[in-house]
Each structure stands twice: as structure tokens, then as C-alpha cells.
Design a protein around this motif. Sequence first.
Motif, PDB file in Angstrom:
ATOM      1  N   ILE A   1       0.831  -1.205   0.000  1.00 29.66           N
ATOM      2  CA  ILE A   1       0.000   0.000   0.000  1.00 29.66           C
ATOM      3  C   ILE A   1       0.863   1.253   0.000  1.00 29.66           C
ATOM      4  O   ILE A   1       1.946   1.285   0.565  1.00 29.66           O
ATOM      5  N   TYR A   2       0.355   2.289  -0.672  1.00 29.04           N
ATOM      6  CA  TYR A   2       0.915   3.639  -0.579  1.00 29.04           C
ATOM      7  C   TYR A   2      -0.209   4.562  -0.134  1.00 29.04           C
ATOM      8  O   TYR A   2      -1.233   4.680  -0.807  1.00 29.04           O
ATOM      9  N   LEU A   3      -0.026   5.193   0.997  1.00 31.38           N
ATOM     10  CA  LEU A   3      -0.993   6.149   1.529  1.00 31.38           C
ATOM     11  C   LEU A   3      -0.287   7.477   1.705  1.00 31.38           C
ATOM     12  O   LEU A   3       0.512   7.645   2.632  1.00 31.38           O
ATOM     13  N   SER A   4      -0.557   8.429   0.823  1.00 29.48           N
ATOM     14  CA  SER A   4       0.127   9.720   0.871  1.00 29.48           C
ATOM     15  C   SER A   4      -0.084  10.403   2.218  1.00 29.48           C
ATOM     16  O   SER A   4      -1.225  10.577   2.658  1.00 29.48           O
ATOM     17  N   PRO A   5       0.991  10.821   2.866  1.00 31.71           N
ATOM     18  CA  PRO A   5       0.840  11.569   4.120  1.00 31.71           C
ATOM     19  C   PRO A   5       0.193  12.943   3.894  1.00 31.71           C
ATOM     20  O   PRO A   5      -0.483  13.466   4.778  1.00 31.71           O
ATOM     21  N   TRP A   6       0.412  13.496   2.724  1.00 34.18           N
ATOM     22  CA  TRP A   6      -0.165  14.797   2.389  1.00 34.18           C
ATOM     23  C   TRP A   6      -1.564  14.586   1.826  1.00 34.18           C
ATOM     24  O   TRP A   6      -1.802  13.667   1.042  1.00 34.18           O
ATOM     25  N   ASP A   7      -2.494  15.437   2.206  1.00 40.26           N
ATOM     26  CA  ASP A   7      -3.874  15.343   1.722  1.00 40.26           C
ATOM     27  C   ASP A   7      -4.366  16.750   1.416  1.00 40.26           C
ATOM     28  O   ASP A   7      -4.731  17.515   2.315  1.00 40.26           O
ATOM     29  N   ARG A   8      -4.394  17.093   0.122  1.00 35.70           N
ATOM     30  CA  ARG A   8      -4.751  18.450  -0.296  1.00 35.70           C
ATOM     31  C   ARG A   8      -6.265  18.673  -0.324  1.00 35.70           C
ATOM     32  O   ARG A   8      -6.719  19.769  -0.618  1.00 35.70           O
ATOM     33  N   ASN A   9      -7.020  17.642   0.002  1.00 33.68           N
ATOM     34  CA  ASN A   9      -8.470  17.775   0.072  1.00 33.68           C
ATOM     35  C   ASN A   9      -8.964  17.976   1.496  1.00 33.68           C
ATOM     36  O   ASN A   9      -9.933  18.694   1.730  1.00 33.68           O
ATOM     37  N   ALA A  10      -8.301  17.364   2.466  1.00 32.72           N
ATOM     38  CA  ALA A  10      -8.785  17.338   3.850  1.00 32.72           C
ATOM     39  C   ALA A  10      -8.765  18.719   4.496  1.00 32.72           C
ATOM     40  O   ALA A  10      -7.729  19.378   4.531  1.00 32.72           O
ATOM     41  N   SER A  11      -9.899  19.141   5.020  1.00 35.88           N
ATOM     42  CA  SER A  11      -9.981  20.443   5.699  1.00 35.88           C
ATOM     43  C   SER A  11      -9.146  20.463   6.967  1.00 35.88           C
ATOM     44  O   SER A  11      -8.719  21.526   7.418  1.00 35.88           O
ATOM     45  N   SER A  12      -8.879  19.302   7.548  1.00 31.35           N
ATOM     46  CA  SER A  12      -8.148  19.224   8.814  1.00 31.35           C
ATOM     47  C   SER A  12      -6.644  19.150   8.638  1.00 31.35           C
ATOM     48  O   SER A  12      -5.907  19.148   9.637  1.00 31.35           O
ATOM     49  N   TYR A  13      -6.168  19.102   7.380  1.00 28.42           N
ATOM     50  CA  TYR A  13      -4.731  18.942   7.186  1.00 28.42           C
ATOM     51  C   TYR A  13      -3.965  20.086   7.850  1.00 28.42           C
ATOM     52  O   TYR A  13      -4.304  21.261   7.692  1.00 28.42           O
ATOM     53  N   GLY A  14      -2.914  19.718   8.565  1.00 27.42           N
ATOM     54  CA  GLY A  14      -2.108  20.694   9.291  1.00 27.42           C
ATOM     55  C   GLY A  14      -2.473  20.791  10.763  1.00 27.42           C
ATOM     56  O   GLY A  14      -1.765  21.439  11.526  1.00 27.42           O
ATOM     57  N   THR A  15      -3.561  20.126  11.166  1.00 28.22           N
ATOM     58  CA  THR A  15      -3.996  20.128  12.554  1.00 28.22           C
ATOM     59  C   THR A  15      -3.837  18.725  13.144  1.00 28.22           C
ATOM     60  O   THR A  15      -3.693  17.738  12.402  1.00 28.22           O
ATOM     61  N   PRO A  16      -3.918  18.583  14.474  1.00 31.66           N
ATOM     62  CA  PRO A  16      -3.846  17.242  15.079  1.00 31.66           C
ATOM     63  C   PRO A  16      -4.974  16.325  14.628  1.00 31.66           C
ATOM     64  O   PRO A  16      -4.812  15.095  14.616  1.00 31.66           O
ATOM     65  N   GLU A  17      -6.113  16.889  14.234  1.00 30.50           N
ATOM     66  CA  GLU A  17      -7.239  16.069  13.813  1.00 30.50           C
ATOM     67  C   GLU A  17      -6.913  15.265  12.553  1.00 30.50           C
ATOM     68  O   GLU A  17      -7.401  14.141  12.386  1.00 30.50           O
ATOM     69  N   TYR A  18      -6.089  15.840  11.697  1.00 28.90           N
ATOM     70  CA  TYR A  18      -5.739  15.108  10.481  1.00 28.90           C
ATOM     71  C   TYR A  18      -4.912  13.872  10.807  1.00 28.90           C
ATOM     72  O   TYR A  18      -5.074  12.828  10.164  1.00 28.90           O
ATOM     73  N   ILE A  19      -4.034  13.958  11.776  1.00 32.77           N
ATOM     74  CA  ILE A  19      -3.216  12.800  12.147  1.00 32.77           C
ATOM     75  C   ILE A  19      -4.116  11.660  12.617  1.00 32.77           C
ATOM     76  O   ILE A  19      -3.877  10.484  12.296  1.00 32.77           O
ATOM     77  N   LYS A  20      -5.178  11.987  13.358  1.00 33.60           N
ATOM     78  CA  LYS A  20      -6.134  10.957  13.766  1.00 33.60           C
ATOM     79  C   LYS A  20      -6.798  10.329  12.541  1.00 33.60           C
ATOM     80  O   LYS A  20      -6.974   9.109  12.460  1.00 33.60           O
ATOM     81  N   MET A  21      -7.165  11.183  11.586  1.00 36.89           N
ATOM     82  CA  MET A  21      -7.787  10.706  10.352  1.00 36.89           C
ATOM     83  C   MET A  21      -6.813   9.828   9.567  1.00 36.89           C
ATOM     84  O   MET A  21      -7.190   8.745   9.065  1.00 36.89           O
ATOM     85  N   TYR A  22      -5.580  10.258   9.472  1.00 38.12           N
ATOM     86  CA  TYR A  22      -4.583   9.522   8.699  1.00 38.12           C
ATOM     87  C   TYR A  22      -4.325   8.149   9.314  1.00 38.12           C
ATOM     88  O   TYR A  22      -4.254   7.138   8.607  1.00 38.12           O
ATOM     89  N   ARG A  23      -4.204   8.109  10.629  1.00 36.58           N
ATOM     90  CA  ARG A  23      -3.971   6.824  11.292  1.00 36.58           C
ATOM     91  C   ARG A  23      -5.178   5.904  11.153  1.00 36.58           C
ATOM     92  O   ARG A  23      -5.024   4.686  11.060  1.00 36.58           O
TER      93      ARG A  23
END
Length: 345
Positions: free
Chosen positions: A145-167
Motif C-alpha cells: 500500500i501507498y498512503l500519501s501523508p499529504w492530503d490536499r483535500n482534507a480540511s483538517s490537514y495541518g492540525t492534530p485532527e488530520y493525524i487521527k484521520m490519517y492513522r
Amino acid sequence: MNQLAPALLGTCMLAAGLAEAEVKNGVPPLKPVPSPAQLAWHDMEMYAFIHFTINTFTGKEWGYGDEKPELFNPSDFNADEIVKTLADAGFKGVVLTCKHHDGFCLWPTKTTRHSVAASPWKQGKGDVVKEISRACKKYGVRFGIYLSPWDRNASSYGTPEYIKMYRQQLKELATGYGPVFLAWFDGANGGDGYYGGTREKRSIDRSTYYDWKKTWGELKKRQPGAVIFSDVGPGARWVGNESGYAGYPCWATYTPVPLQAGTEPAPGTVRYQLGTEGTVDGKYWIPAEVDVSIRPGWFWHEHENSRVRTPENLLKLYFDSVGRGANLNLNVPPDRRGRIHEEDK
């Protein structure tokens, strides 16, 4: 046939055997040595990348994140045809771009609506990840699998909430699709994007934002046999170029060097060029992967149909990667039908 790669594998196995014997005799083992998962990875020699997502339909290489899910609609997607073609060519594994930088997910994730569930493909009931993973099992190749750490769509990117989403996305991929031999991460993190409609640039501290030790630890809990690939390993490292060659020599040992002194090495924050040759007396066993595309781009583009690599060039790639002790990850991107294009076969 170049004999360097088999010789390297024999050396790896010998080192691992000696280490095991030393442990049994109470002698501290010689380090670093490869893990069993790394030895199995070394033995593969070649596996294939599948770059296939909404970019296939927009003609982009890096989507901005504002692409409509309705654009994803392969006319004749056939996972069996894709994987069998690659298996017949000698590839021992397949790594799928489950999510690229644009944030579009190829499985019906619970974390976002920006996925195949919102596309017209199979009336939103499709799952590319499931079909590819099943085909891998059917044809006897390993699934990655390849799961890009960067997400240019997610409104939460750059906040701690995105890390929860990514995990959570990693958890879904690690628990719903069988064994994963390789989890692939790159260093393209942060920058301009859609981000839920804000259309702005967001910067992160790449060395700390993802807390990679914890993030990878969560993945390894569920996929202990997975080799983790990134600029810094810890299972396999980027060779430092996308041109299709490893250094000569190319050491399997490696010590990542951060761009800024006093910071922790992390994907996107290291002197990645050092990965081309590795470190002769490196602190860690982190062998190199040579990742390169069969086309000029990573995604299928019709205007590149006449620029597919020749068999002679592909053989040279093999000698310059596997022949130098690295593994070859060759990208073969499906077209808008969802098949391997005739020019690439």
C-alpha cells in the motif's frame, strides 16, 4: 545475469545466521543485520507500482484536491488483468496508490466522502483496494500500500485532527485487505491545496507533525510483517532519485542525515541524495529501493503512449538496481479503462 544481487542476499542471510548463532552462544551479535521481513523483501528483487486514481482522469500528476469524485469512472476496470499481466512479467508484488496527494481514496473509507463511494463507478459500491488485493492473492504476488501523508483535500490537514484521520485510514488498510508486504510513504508534505475549500498554503513541521514512530507503530501492530519504506526507512529507503539506478556501490546499511542539525530525521527532511549509495558503516540496515516509472509520468497519460520504455532500457534498469543490491519498484499505471495499456505490456 548479474550475480551481485544474489551474492548480496547470501551475505544478508549469512549475517543473519551468524547473529542468531552469536545470540545463542551469549555473544552480542554483529549489527546491523536484516530482519526476517527485510530478507523476504530482498528476495523479491522486483515489484510493481500501480499509480491509479482520479489523476488518471484529469491528466495531472499531482491533483490539487478539488477534483470531483464523479470524475473517477473507469470504463472496464479489471484487477485480474492488471495483476496477472504484472505477475506474468515476473513481478513478485504490487504496491497500490490507495491515496495520492489529492486525497481521493480508492476504497470506501469511513474517514471522508472524497472516495470511490462518491463516484459513479459501480454506483459507489466499488473498492479498488479490495479488488487489487484479491487479485494479488489469486495470482500469487504480494500486496503493498501507498498512503500519501499529504492530503490536499482534507480540511483538517495541518492540525492534530488530520493525524487521527490519517492513522484511521492506515488502520482500515491494515485490517481489511489481508497481509501487506510493503507500506510506502514519501516526503511530499505540506503546501498549497484545496483543504475543504480554503484554497491556501499550509506548512507543517515535517520532522514532528506525523509523529512517525507512533504512526508506523500503529501500522506494525496490525501488519508486523510489513516493510516500511520512506526517506528514512526504517525497513527500506528511497534510493534518492527517480531515474532508475542505485549507486555503485549501494550499501544496505544507512544512516539518515537530517537537513537541519538537531532535528529528527523524517520523510522529506533528510539529505535524500545520500540514499543513492547508502552508508558504508551505517548505523541501520535500511536497503535501497529504486522506484521509477515505465513512462515519463507516474500516472497514465495518452500523450505518453509513444514514450514507454523499451525492453532494452528495462533490462538496464534491472542491472542498475537489482544488479547493485537494491530492489526495483517499476511503476506501470493503468489507463482510463482500468487496464494496462497495450503499449506498456
